[in-house]
Design a protein around this motif. Structure first.
Motif, mmCIF file in Angstrom:
data_model
loop_
_atom_site.group_PDB
_atom_site.id
_atom_site.type_symbol
_atom_site.label_atom_id
_atom_site.label_comp_id
_atom_site.label_asym_id
_atom_site.label_seq_id
_atom_site.Cartn_x
_atom_site.Cartn_y
_atom_site.Cartn_z
ATOM 1 N N ARG A 32 0.812 -1.217 0.000
ATOM 2 C CA ARG A 32 0.000 0.000 0.000
ATOM 3 C C ARG A 32 0.848 1.272 0.000
ATOM 4 O O ARG A 32 0.311 2.380 0.007
ATOM 5 C CB ARG A 32 -0.938 0.006 1.207
ATOM 6 N N VAL A 41 0.374 6.775 -0.138
ATOM 7 C CA VAL A 41 -0.106 5.739 0.776
ATOM 8 C C VAL A 41 -1.572 5.475 0.446
ATOM 9 O O VAL A 41 -2.378 6.406 0.401
ATOM 10 C CB VAL A 41 0.020 6.169 2.252
ATOM 11 N N ARG A 42 -1.897 4.204 0.184
ATOM 12 C CA ARG A 42 -3.275 3.854 -0.123
ATOM 13 C C ARG A 42 -4.061 3.689 1.166
ATOM 14 O O ARG A 42 -3.735 2.877 2.030
ATOM 15 C CB ARG A 42 -3.342 2.567 -0.938
ATOM 16 N N SER A 53 -7.897 3.199 3.255
ATOM 17 C CA SER A 53 -9.056 2.326 3.099
ATOM 18 C C SER A 53 -10.008 2.959 2.086
ATOM 19 O O SER A 53 -10.211 4.172 2.064
ATOM 20 C CB SER A 53 -9.774 2.143 4.438
ATOM 21 N N GLY A 95 -9.447 2.727 -1.114
ATOM 22 C CA GLY A 95 -8.702 2.894 -2.352
ATOM 23 C C GLY A 95 -8.178 4.285 -2.614
ATOM 24 O O GLY A 95 -7.528 4.529 -3.632
ATOM 25 N N TRP A 97 -5.704 7.384 -2.441
ATOM 26 C CA TRP A 97 -4.257 7.530 -2.263
ATOM 27 C C TRP A 97 -3.949 8.892 -1.660
ATOM 28 O O TRP A 97 -4.362 9.922 -2.185
ATOM 29 C CB TRP A 97 -3.533 7.389 -3.595
#
Length: 411
Positions: A80, A98-99, A101, A103, A105
């Motif tokens: 992630r 950083v991904r 929750s 989806g 970013w």
């Protein structure tokens, strides 16, 4: 005036961060790390760790190629995360995605630039497309420093105390760092502790098993059987015992430093305990170490970390000076991960106690001892291309099918 600038900058971050994070620069999907990437990342990590054990300030140098290799390895272990280091004539810039929750970013970055006066560099950054000048970043670093000290309960150096100099030249970043001894141990306390393994329980199991088995050659299944003697069979009590047993087994097999995987175990560890016992698995001491450490990692943290570390270790071994990529070692790693995952599962931890109470079950199928070993990096790339290829996935699947034949490894 400085306080007013900080408050205004912080307000700007709060008001615009949401929109900026969605419009920041997106980093391309990472490449698959090679054996040379793993070796470069390992050497860079060792150099950084060495600064924390040096007497006084020491210099660390990292080329652009080394930093890019380390980034590929890091992203392989943390899917992630995407990170891109960039080196200019006078600065090092690190972009990150950083991904979250759902989806989404989150994007941001830091820029470390040489100071005209030398010494401590100028640190700025961005959140998405929103720039964060140094007069905003510095107070934020100060707040992060205080929060880290409060969480860990230990003294950390400020960035100005730790970074004494920085410059970018000859295609590499050069930094003079002054890191206190024990810093890495303090940093480990920042990890979430709500579900940490009880270090006191670990040490009690370690000492009891050491006294029971004595200083003689041991088979790893017998070590686990001793650790599970009298273990609870149900619920959270079974899970707490099983997780502690995984760390105690690693201490007995790999060495007392494995106590770092439990909260407070290393601090209470008695200095007279031996460094390591003579433990083997399927007649090999190296397989016992692979298995026990992987099991402890899976019980204490995310099993994906253990899987990544095992693969990286074999890739590093495939280079000159190593013993070669070994699917036998990999089988022991993956078997240990399965046991550690079972120990961390409340529904399965009690089953482990029952299985070991009935005897010392097989932990590694004999068929895995015939798997290929000693593979050089060149041969590995010719046969399997890389660790993301279909050929490599098929080889790992064969290992997993062999593990499926053991009742204690059942998922």
């Amino acid at each position: 005036m400085a306080i007013i600038r900080f408050v205004l900058g912080l307000l700007a971050v709060i008001l615009f961060a949401g929109a900026a994070a969605l419009t920041g620069e997106r980093i391309a999907a990472p490449g698959v790390p090679s054996a040379s990437d793993v070796r470069a990342a390992r050497n860079l990590a060792l150099s950084l760790a060495g600064t924390a054990t040096a007497e006084g300030p020491s210099e660390i140098t990292a080329s652009r190629a080394e930093m890019e290799s380390a980034a590929r390895v890091l992203m392989n272990g943390v899917p992630r995360l995407r990170i891109a280091p960039r080196l200019a004539d006078d600065a090092l810039a690190v972009k990150a995605n950083v991904r979250l929750s759902g989806g989404t970013w989150l994007s941001g970055g830091l820029r470390i630039a040489e100071s005209e006066a030398g010494g401590y560099p100028e640190i700025s950054g961005n959140l998405g497309v929103l720039p964060l000048p140094s007069f905003v970043v510095e107070p934020l670093l100060g707040l992060a420093h205080k929060a880290a000290e409060m969480r860990a309960g230990t003294r950390f150096p400020t960035t100005r105390e730790a970074i004494l100099g920085f410059e970018s030249r000859d295609g590499a970043a050069h930094a003079v760092l002054d890191l206190p001894r024990g810093l890495l141990k303090g940093v480990s306390k920042l990890a979430p502790s709500d579900d940490a393994i009880d270090g006191g329980r670990v040490n009690r199991l370690y000492a009891r098993t050491l006294a029971s088995l004595g200083d003689r050659p041991l088979d790893l299944p017998d070590v686990y059987a001793s650790l599970f003697e009298g273990a609870p069979r149900n619920g959270e009590a079974a899970r707490a015992h099983a997780r502690a047993a995984m760390v105690a087994a690693a201490m007995l097999t790999v060495g007392p430093r494995a106590a770092r995987l439990a909260r407070g175990a290393e601090a209470a560890h008695h200095p007279e305990f031996p460094v390591v016992l003579d433990v083997s698995l399927a007649g090999r001491a190296d397989l016992a170490k692979h298995f026990a450490l992987s099991a402890a990692l899976a019980a204490a943290a995310d099993p994906s970390i253990g899987r990544a570390l095992g693969t990286w270790k074999e890739l590093d071994d495939s280079l000159a000076g190593g013993s070669g990529f070994s699917f036998v070692d990999l089988a022991a790693d993956r078997a240990g991960l399965r046991l550690g995952e079972a120990a961390a599962d409340p529904a399965r931890a009690g089953q482990l106690a029952s299985r070991f109470a009935a005897g010392a079950p097989d932990l590694l199928p004999l068929s895995t001892l015939g798997l290929t070993e000693g593979i050089s990096a060149e041969v590995f790339e010719r046969r399997y291309r890389n660790i993301s290829s279909a050929e490599y996935a098929a080889a790992v699947a064969r290992v997993d099918r062999a593990l499926d034949t053991l009742p204690v490894m059942a998922r």
